[in-house]
Design an enzyme around this catalytic site. Structure first.
Site, PDB file in Angstrom:
ATOM      1  N   SER A  91       0.904  -0.688   0.020  1.00 14.15           N
ATOM      2  CA  SER A  91       0.227   0.353  -0.104  1.00 14.15           C
ATOM      3  C   SER A  91       0.699   1.424   0.167  1.00 14.15           C
ATOM      4  O   SER A  91       1.942   1.372   0.353  1.00 14.15           O
ATOM      5  CB  SER A  91      -0.747   0.133   1.486  1.00 14.15           C
ATOM      6  OG  SER A  91      -1.590   1.813   1.836  1.00 14.15           O
ATOM      7  N   GLY A 259      -1.483   5.529  -3.668  1.00 17.10           N
ATOM      8  CA  GLY A 259      -0.007   4.781  -3.635  1.00 17.10           C
ATOM      9  C   GLY A 259       0.018   3.515  -4.866  1.00 17.10           C
ATOM     10  O   GLY A 259       0.290   3.700  -5.299  1.00 17.10           O
ATOM     11  N   THR A 260      -1.127   2.658  -4.428  1.00 18.29           N
ATOM     12  CA  THR A 260      -0.619   0.817  -5.094  1.00 18.29           C
ATOM     13  C   THR A 260      -1.623   1.404  -6.566  1.00 18.29           C
ATOM     14  O   THR A 260      -1.715   0.370  -7.999  1.00 18.29           O
ATOM     15  CB  THR A 260      -1.094  -0.226  -4.482  1.00 18.29           C
ATOM     16  OG1 THR A 260      -3.157   0.237  -3.683  1.00 18.29           O
ATOM     17  CG2 THR A 260      -0.312  -0.604  -3.474  1.00 18.29           C
TER      18      THR A 260
END
Length: 343
Positions: A91, A259-260
């Site tokens: 993550s 973010g991912t």
């Protein structure tokens, strides 16, 4: 008087998403790799996640990170990410928050103006560069595991829609399905939050039922678990920008730009020829905060062409607290009520 179990927690948020970090109370978890430790928690010790994240101690809009000794000698620290319905292998927001907490509390020594560190995540080693000034991590940039596209323009049949909906499926540390919000008649804004969640959960369920993607290097990572609504890509001259929001179970929106999902979108945009190597993508989330993503290079993951993504953002410490479980507490794993938890 006995206190019972206690956990030392540093409250933090990354770009608006609550990403608390457990820094004390758990010595270690069985497993030779961080992925094995994550699986142990998920299958044999899930009570810890429930205790920390369910009511009355937690809430429906939060994540928790458990700092552990690294399993790889190259890493400064290890961590396992907890969400309400799963343990993600990676993550971005939680990486940024965990790195910020480790440095600002002195668990990992801070060097100004730049600190380089490596975190041992279940998805693999994550390289982190922190820009530091006066004891504060102003920005944290991480180089993620390689991101790649499983498929573009996959048609899925979704309840409530007369025509199939086209989705992309990509790995960015989790397996995402990406949907153009305008293709289902939605704008990405807070006022449409409930519709985004409801339609997103329906699309995700349909993709899960109609596809079965498996990570080529880890067969334990299987199937889409999260959905990203994408906004139109804009050319701002020196960079590209776009809105996005991610539907996280149980039925909520990620408060950060995620973010991912940024990494998954970098892979999709690069695959479509819409983003060059080292061209910045300003990825804007539902509350207006921003992550800056780059494709830093290319590689292969199994048979898939992949990109090496980086994401940059900021996090802030919000609290220092002790979470306590008294032996007589009637809710050792907490509870969920349908008004907030979609149960």
């Amino acid at each position: 008087m006995p206190i019972g179990r206690t956990f030392n927690v540093v409250g933090a948020h990354c770009a608006g998403e609550v990403c608390d970090v457990v820094v004390g109370g758990v010595l270690d978890v069985p497993g030779k790799t961080m992925y094995e430790k994550m699986r142990h928690l998920w299958t044999k010790a899930d009570g810890l996640r429930n205790l920390l994240m369910n009511e009355p101690r937690g809430s429906s809009a939060m994540c928790v990170n458990l700092v552990l000794p690294p399993t790889n000698p190259e890493a400064n620290a290890g961590f396992v990410i907890m969400e309400h319905e799963e343990y993600p292998p990676m993550s971005g927001a939680n990486t940024i928050a965990t790195a910020t907490v480790l440095l600002e509390t002195g668990m990992v020594p801070m060097q100004e103006p730049i600190t380089n560190l490596t975190l041992d995540a279940p998805a693999g080693l994550v390289k982190v560069t922190a820009e530091c000034e006066s004891g504060k991590c102003k920005f944290v940039e991480f180089q993620n595991v390689p991101a790649f596209v499983f498929g573009l323009d996959i048609e899925v049949s979704v309840s409530g829609f007369d025509q199939p909906i086209k989705v992309d499926v990509a790995w960015g540390g989790m397996i995402y399905t990406l949907v153009d919000a305008s293709s289902v008649g939605l704008d990405i804004n807070s006022a449409n939050g409930r519709q985004l969640v409801d339609i997103g959960e329906r699309i995700k369920k349909a993709v899960q039922e109609q596809t079965d993607f498996v990570h080529p290097e880890n067969p334990g990572i299987r199937g889409v678990t999260v959905l990203e609504f994408t906004g139109s890509l804009k050319d701002e001259g020196s960079y590209k920008s776009a809105l996005n929001t991610v539907v996280v179970s149980p039925s909520r929106l990620d408060r950060s730009p995620c973010g991912t999902s940024t990494c998954a979108r970098l892979a999709v945009l690069h695959k479509r020829g819409l983003l060059r190597e080292n061209e910045p993508l300003h990825h804007i989330g539902i509350v207006g905060t921003k992550f800056i993503g780059h494709v830093r290079g290319t590689t292969k993951v199994g048979e898939y062409d992949a990109v090496i993504p980086s994401v940059k953002g900021s996090a802030w410490i919000t609290a220092f607290k002790q979470v306590i479980l008294h032996p007589t507490d009637p809710f050792p794993e907490g509870f969920r009520i349908g008004d907030k938890w979609n149960v």
